[in-house]
Design a protein around this motif. Sequence first.
Motif, PDB file in Angstrom:
ATOM      1  N   GLN A 125      -3.400 -16.420   5.641  1.00  0.00           N
ATOM      2  CA  GLN A 125      -3.483 -15.472   6.747  1.00  0.00           C
ATOM      3  C   GLN A 125      -3.854 -14.074   6.265  1.00  0.00           C
ATOM      4  O   GLN A 125      -4.410 -13.283   7.022  1.00  0.00           O
ATOM      5  CB  GLN A 125      -2.157 -15.425   7.510  1.00  0.00           C
ATOM      6  N   TYR A 203      -4.136   1.876   5.592  1.00  0.00           N
ATOM      7  CA  TYR A 203      -2.929   1.568   6.354  1.00  0.00           C
ATOM      8  C   TYR A 203      -1.646   2.132   5.755  1.00  0.00           C
ATOM      9  O   TYR A 203      -0.588   2.013   6.357  1.00  0.00           O
ATOM     10  CB  TYR A 203      -2.766   0.054   6.490  1.00  0.00           C
ATOM     11  N   LEU A 348       3.056 -10.752   4.029  1.00  0.00           N
ATOM     12  CA  LEU A 348       2.371 -10.777   5.324  1.00  0.00           C
ATOM     13  C   LEU A 348       3.112  -9.904   6.335  1.00  0.00           C
ATOM     14  O   LEU A 348       2.473  -9.191   7.136  1.00  0.00           O
ATOM     15  CB  LEU A 348       2.275 -12.215   5.826  1.00  0.00           C
ATOM     16  N   ALA A 349       4.424  -9.935   6.298  1.00  0.00           N
ATOM     17  CA  ALA A 349       5.198  -9.075   7.203  1.00  0.00           C
ATOM     18  C   ALA A 349       4.941  -7.600   6.901  1.00  0.00           C
ATOM     19  O   ALA A 349       4.795  -6.781   7.821  1.00  0.00           O
ATOM     20  CB  ALA A 349       6.683  -9.394   7.068  1.00  0.00           C
ATOM     21  N   ARG A 352       1.499  -6.717   8.310  1.00  0.00           N
ATOM     22  CA  ARG A 352       1.512  -6.584   9.769  1.00  0.00           C
ATOM     23  C   ARG A 352       2.166  -5.275  10.202  1.00  0.00           C
ATOM     24  O   ARG A 352       1.701  -4.621  11.146  1.00  0.00           O
ATOM     25  CB  ARG A 352       2.228  -7.777  10.390  1.00  0.00           C
ATOM     26  N   ARG A 353       3.240  -4.927   9.509  1.00  0.00           N
ATOM     27  CA  ARG A 353       3.883  -3.653   9.852  1.00  0.00           C
ATOM     28  C   ARG A 353       2.953  -2.486   9.569  1.00  0.00           C
ATOM     29  O   ARG A 353       2.841  -1.535  10.357  1.00  0.00           O
ATOM     30  CB  ARG A 353       5.195  -3.500   9.076  1.00  0.00           C
ATOM     31  N   GLN A 357       0.920  -4.376  13.710  1.00  0.00           N
ATOM     32  CA  GLN A 357       0.704  -5.579  14.492  1.00  0.00           C
ATOM     33  C   GLN A 357       2.018  -6.187  14.962  1.00  0.00           C
ATOM     34  O   GLN A 357       2.041  -7.207  15.628  1.00  0.00           O
ATOM     35  CB  GLN A 357      -0.060  -6.623  13.669  1.00  0.00           C
ATOM     36  N   THR A 358       3.128  -5.561  14.569  1.00  0.00           N
ATOM     37  CA  THR A 358       4.443  -6.022  15.027  1.00  0.00           C
ATOM     38  C   THR A 358       5.204  -4.831  15.578  1.00  0.00           C
ATOM     39  O   THR A 358       4.879  -3.672  15.324  1.00  0.00           O
ATOM     40  CB  THR A 358       5.252  -6.629  13.857  1.00  0.00           C
TER      41      THR A 358
END
Length: 359
Positions: A125, A203, A348-349, A352-353, A357-358
């Motif tokens: 992912q 990011y 991955l977490a 996303r943070r 995205q979360t």
Amino acid sequence: MPVPPPQTPRSHAPRTSDLDRPDVLTLDDVLATDPGRHRVLTGDRPTGALHVGHLFGTLQTRVALQRHGVDTVVVVADYQVVTDRDDVGDLPTAVRDVVLDQLAAGLDPVATTFFVHSAVPALHQLMLPFLSLVSVAELDRNPTVKAEQAASGRTSSGLLLTYPVHQAADVLSVGGTLVPVGRDQLPHLELTRTVARRFNRRYGRTFDEPSALLSDAPLVLGTDGTKMSKSRGNAIELRADADTTAAALRGARTDSEHVVTYEPDRRPEVANLVLLGALASGRTPQDVAAEIGAAGAGSLKRFVTDALVEHLAPLRARRAELARDPSVVDEVLARGAERAAALAGATLADVRRAMRQTT
């Protein structure tokens, strides 16, 4: 445990220009500081049996890293088998054989993590956000991609083109800080560093840029004087028996000169046999060549056969014992997949943070 390789021939030593780079380390550099602060990501595509080129070129380095407390993660890259071939063969058996060879070579599954690509979905992912950070032009001119394509003789697939990004996901998903590479693979790792740097810039700080662990292991050629490869029929497999090893070495290519010397540039086939004998006996190539000398290529082949068969005997005995219990590899891979999935899931977490995205 395999003996450490003897003095490395000058032609295979890391160049000074490589070692001057702060992102390129040697094994001595790693061991001179705090080995425990590093995590190595390395791996293999299960495309065939491991051979003596793997043993002297990579497996002994992995064993040394493990012995000195470096956290080592080995990916068996089953998804990447389809990079340059249509028929993957009996992939489950190939995966099992690769793991058995490494356990037999001295890798301890308690200290070293083994996992299979397909068992860790979170790793893949990460490919999507990583692909957004590189251009098609950068991938298209990557020298390692070009080399892989030339070796396959096929039209480049999308998977082959993005192969370096997939490797970036391998490394960054588990928090790898060191990646063992040869000089020809430095562009691959540079792209991994580029992905990490660009993600951080876009990011926010998320990844450390991994360093190259530049190997000074000698290059072992096949019995025909070209790169050792099962597909070329020139490899000496680690799991082969003594008779098969002897037959392969009897057919090894030499040259027309009678006196044995160690001259890798001028006499690569003879030099390769000398090097194999030196690695297997724990001596320098120069000493082996001096001992054989005027006795000629026949004596050299007999010396190499005896030394290599003796050197590989404990490894082959361990492998046969491990292979008797199919649950050994199953347990190793299940335990490794659990750890790799936890590491990749946490990465991955974080991604996303960082990308918001979360919630």
